[in-house]
Design a protein around this motif. Structure first.
Motif, PDB file in Angstrom:
ATOM      1  N   LYS A 187       0.845  -1.207   0.000  1.00 32.97           N
ATOM      2  CA  LYS A 187       0.000   0.000   0.000  1.00 32.97           C
ATOM      3  C   LYS A 187       0.872   1.245   0.000  1.00 32.97           C
ATOM      4  O   LYS A 187       0.580   2.236  -0.662  1.00 32.97           O
ATOM      5  CB  LYS A 187      -0.867   0.022   1.271  1.00 32.97           C
ATOM      6  CG  LYS A 187      -2.214  -0.640   1.124  1.00 32.97           C
ATOM      7  CD  LYS A 187      -3.055  -0.277   2.344  1.00 32.97           C
ATOM      8  CE  LYS A 187      -4.118  -1.309   2.618  1.00 32.97           C
ATOM      9  NZ  LYS A 187      -4.727  -1.125   3.940  1.00 32.97           N
ATOM     10  N   ASN A 231       2.409   1.798  -3.385  1.00 32.02           N
ATOM     11  CA  ASN A 231       1.343   2.239  -4.278  1.00 32.02           C
ATOM     12  C   ASN A 231       1.052   3.729  -4.066  1.00 32.02           C
ATOM     13  O   ASN A 231       0.903   4.498  -5.030  1.00 32.02           O
ATOM     14  CB  ASN A 231       0.107   1.375  -4.013  1.00 32.02           C
ATOM     15  CG  ASN A 231      -0.952   1.592  -5.051  1.00 32.02           C
ATOM     16  OD1 ASN A 231      -2.037   2.048  -4.746  1.00 32.02           O
ATOM     17  ND2 ASN A 231      -0.628   1.295  -6.306  1.00 32.02           N
ATOM     18  N   ASP A 290       2.981   0.853  -9.491  1.00 27.57           N
ATOM     19  CA  ASP A 290       1.927  -0.105  -9.876  1.00 27.57           C
ATOM     20  C   ASP A 290       2.347  -1.461  -9.346  1.00 27.57           C
ATOM     21  O   ASP A 290       3.453  -1.933  -9.634  1.00 27.57           O
ATOM     22  CB  ASP A 290       1.817  -0.208 -11.410  1.00 27.57           C
ATOM     23  CG  ASP A 290       1.168   1.028 -11.979  1.00 27.57           C
ATOM     24  OD1 ASP A 290       0.300   1.594 -11.296  1.00 27.57           O
ATOM     25  OD2 ASP A 290       1.571   1.435 -13.090  1.00 27.57           O
ATOM     26  N   ILE A 291       1.429  -2.105  -8.622  1.00 29.41           N
ATOM     27  CA  ILE A 291       1.779  -3.380  -7.982  1.00 29.41           C
ATOM     28  C   ILE A 291       0.900  -4.467  -8.568  1.00 29.41           C
ATOM     29  O   ILE A 291      -0.313  -4.275  -8.712  1.00 29.41           O
ATOM     30  CB  ILE A 291       1.484  -3.325  -6.457  1.00 29.41           C
ATOM     31  CG1 ILE A 291       2.018  -2.046  -5.814  1.00 29.41           C
ATOM     32  CG2 ILE A 291       1.958  -4.595  -5.751  1.00 29.41           C
ATOM     33  CD1 ILE A 291       3.444  -2.035  -5.431  1.00 29.41           C
ATOM     34  N   SER A 292       1.491  -5.598  -8.886  1.00 24.49           N
ATOM     35  CA  SER A 292       0.646  -6.740  -9.258  1.00 24.49           C
ATOM     36  C   SER A 292       1.158  -7.977  -8.520  1.00 24.49           C
ATOM     37  O   SER A 292       2.355  -8.148  -8.308  1.00 24.49           O
ATOM     38  CB  SER A 292       0.658  -6.958 -10.770  1.00 24.49           C
ATOM     39  OG  SER A 292       1.974  -7.167 -11.205  1.00 24.49           O
ATOM     40  N   ALA A 343       6.469  -4.849  -9.049  1.00 23.83           N
ATOM     41  CA  ALA A 343       6.155  -3.414  -8.953  1.00 23.83           C
ATOM     42  C   ALA A 343       6.911  -2.666 -10.033  1.00 23.83           C
ATOM     43  O   ALA A 343       8.039  -3.030 -10.388  1.00 23.83           O
ATOM     44  CB  ALA A 343       6.546  -2.881  -7.587  1.00 23.83           C
TER      45      ALA A 343
END
Ligand code: UD1
Length: 419
Positions: free
Chosen positions: A130, A133, A138-140, A148
């Protein structure tokens, strides 16, 4: 697998020297990724966790020289060309996650294997992510990895739902070179956070407020190399303080910071242990009659969860009833099962443990279920009738430098069997 064998009953005396803090050195090694200059750590503790995080960095082409005769680590990250550390190494050590912050900061990306299971709870990393972010990454998450990417990071106000040590450290490291200003509110206040902040500031970062519940980070363009000596390990010191109390001994501990040890000093004093601090040394006198107490683990400056198992070991041998409440991790009473094998009277109810002191513990074979649990079982062995064999010692080696040598020098009947 190595085991530690303890014959209980010896009184301890003399002096012991505390090493530098594992939980300071791990984030500091990770933070060295933030500059292409060399960073040097002096008086570093030669521990398994330090070797593993160094291997994690080597897996992305960092050059790390560990001189274990001089306790010196030289980290050169100038040739890093990859942001995907070896998954097998990462899964060995949860603290490997501390490289996420530096990587997103310096390279704008990382791909890292998700943590495996952990003996003391599920230990998610949602707060770390978090934070990244909020700074613009951008986090996946998928296929067992977290990835990231960020074109650039921009400062933001971040409020942590819980004062997580690792999340505070990771976000600090991610924000040091972000554009503008970042604040982290409800952050962790542990002494290791202050040590990391001092390290980063000596690299040229601009961090204010570490050690309080709000940290301000003003982004800078770049960081340079530095030299650092980490703080003393307050958990190792606390473990030896309990060694004095459990064996009814009096000895000197060198390498302590009274401020960092306040919650442990307060609880041991309440029990009747006499503690006198002179500068960076303390005399711990556990020869008097000790009484039971209640303990609740809390974020710093509360009583540390990393001392809960050792304190349980001590309370097992103190006449009367003590209650321990663990509020940080949901599954951190595994050692109670092993202590019960030694004759302890412990009842677990959810996050609380009721400990009824017994006249004597009895030696037997017990298993380290995690790092601090292992140390606690060694402490129990120091007073148990007969011989205690603590197995799965690799857990203890993650965080204690030569624990059996240090105890032996104090007079304990203890040795390691390599196997
Ligand atoms: C650090 C210490 C560890 C100590 C712990 C608590 C290091 C290398 N390790 O671990 O020895 O026991 O602090 O003092 O410094 N949490 C979340 N989401 C997150 C992060 C944490 O829910 O994203 C929860 C955890 O599950 C746990 C609590 O917060 O219940 C505390 O964890 P945290 O302070 O993050 O501990 P670590 O940094 O992993």
């Amino acid at each position: 697998m190595d085991k530690i064998v303890v014959k209980g009953g010896n009184t301890l005396s003399g002096e012991v020297k505390i090493s530098s803090a594992k939980n300071s050195v791990l984030p500091i090694i990770a933070a060295s990724l933030l500059s292409s200059d060399k960073c040097i750590i002096n008086n570093a503790p030669m521990l398994e966790d330090v070797f593993v995080i160094s291997d994690v960095l080597r897996s992305v082409s960092a050059d790390i020289d560990i001189d274990n005769t001089r306790n010196k680590i030289v980290i050169d990250t100038s040739s890093i060309c990859d942001c995907e550390p070896c998954g097998e190494l990462v899964r060995k050590l949860r603290a490997s996650f501390l490289i996420m912050g530096p990587m997103i900061s310096r390279y704008g990306k990382f791909k890292i294997s998700l943590p495996g299971g952990c003996n003391i709870g599920t230990r998610p990393i949602d707060l770390h992510l978090k934070g990244f972010n909020a700074l613009g990454a951008d986090i996946s998450v998928g296929h067992g990895y977290v990835e990231a990417k960020a074109k650039k990071l921009v400062g933001n106000n971040i409020y942590l739902d819980f004062p997580s040590v690792g999340a505070t450290e990771n976000i600090m490291m991610a924000a040091v070179m972000a554009e503008g200003e970042t604040t982290i509110e409800n952050c962790a206040e542990e002494p290791e956070i202050v040590d990391l902040s001092n390290f980063l500031n000596s690299m040229g970062a601009n961090i204010i407020g570490a050690g309080s519940d709000t940290i301000r980070i003003i982004g800078v363009k770049e960081l340079k190399g530095t030299n650092h000596i980490p703080i003393y390990d307050r958990i190792e010191a606390g473990t030896f303080m309990i060694a004095a109390a459990i064996t009814k001994s009096r000895f000197k501990i060198n390498g302590v910071n009274e401020q960092h040890l306040k919650p442990i000093i307060a609880k041991l004093t309440e029990m009747g242990v006499e503690i006198k601090v002179h500068g960076e040394s303390m005399i711990v006198d556990g020869t008097g009659d000790l009484i039971p107490i209640d303990i609740k683990t809390m974020p710093y400056p509360g009583f540390p969860t990393d001392m809960q198992a050792q304190m349980m070991g001590l309370l097992c041998s103190i006449k009367g009833t003590s209650v321990i409440t663990e509020t940080i991790f949901e599954n951190r009473f595994m050692h109670a099962v092993e202590m019960k094998r030694m004759g302890a009277n412990i009842k677990i109810d959810g996050r609380s443990a009721v400990v009824e002191g017994v006249k004597r513990l009895t030696g037997c074979q017990v298993k380290s279920t995690d790092l601090r649990a292992g140390a606690a079982l060694v402490l129990c062995g120091l007073v148990a009738d007969g011989v205690t064999e603590v197995t799965d010692v690799y857990h203890i080696d993650r965080g204690y430098v030569n624990i059996e040598e240090k105890l032996k020098n104090l007079g304990a009947n203890i040795y390691r069997v390599c196997g």
